[in-house]
Design an enzyme around this catalytic site. Structure first.
Site, PDB file in Angstrom:
ATOM      1  N   GLY A  24      47.351  35.959  37.189  1.00 25.64           N
ATOM      2  CA  GLY A  24      47.351  35.671  38.356  1.00 25.64           C
ATOM      3  C   GLY A  24      47.412  37.184  39.311  1.00 25.64           C
ATOM      4  N   ASP A  25      48.266  37.920  38.878  1.00 19.97           N
ATOM      5  CA  ASP A  25      48.162  39.133  39.439  1.00 19.97           C
ATOM      6  C   ASP A  25      46.732  39.785  39.434  1.00 19.97           C
ATOM      7  OD1 ASP A  25      49.599  41.445  40.779  1.00 19.97           O
ATOM      8  OD2 ASP A  25      49.076  42.316  38.959  1.00 19.97           O
TER       9      ASP A  25
END
Length: 135
Positions: A24-25
């Site tokens: 997700g980062d």
């Protein structure tokens, strides 16, 4: 925005919160970089500074707080699982509450990305960018 091979829902739900947040980062950072270069005429250091204003833990913490009423039960479960996950690492530039909330948001983004829920992923990412533009 993304069109890669997706994992099945059962497999994604078994991934650790750290893995979801890691993915997700990367997705969030790439999305923000893409939006910044398309909407702002900046160079070098200014590009980096602008992107950091979006991806820092404090900003992400604010975004997720505003998004929480819009999350489905499954999305809230992913967020809380990551937020509450015990971690040994700590942010140098954020308090622990913001850091954990940001991790939860990143895990949610990773979950949506890996599950192939691109419409919902883009909806949430656009909301995050919209929130930043209002500040």
């Amino acid at each position: 925005m993304f069109d890669l091979e997706n994992l099945d829902e059962k497999t994604v739900k078994t991934l650790s919160p750290q893995v979801l947040a890691f993915v997700g980062d990367g997705v969030y950072s790439l999305y923000i970089r893409h939006k910044v270069i398309l909407t702002e005429n900046l160079k070098g250091k200014d590009l980096h500074s602008r992107v950091v204003s979006y991806v820092k833990a404090g900003g992400q913490s604010n975004f997720i707080e505003k998004l929480m009423p819009m999350l489905s039960e499954d999305e809230m479960h992913v967020y809380k699982r990551a937020r509450n996950h015990k971690t040994l690492s700590q942010s140098k530039n954020a308090n622990i509450v913001d850091y954990k909330r940001a991790t939860g948001l990143e895990a949610l983004i990773g979950y949506l990305y890996l599950s192939g829920k691109t419409d919902r992923l883009n909806e949430i990412l656009k909301l995050c960018v919209g929130e930043q533009n209002e500040n």
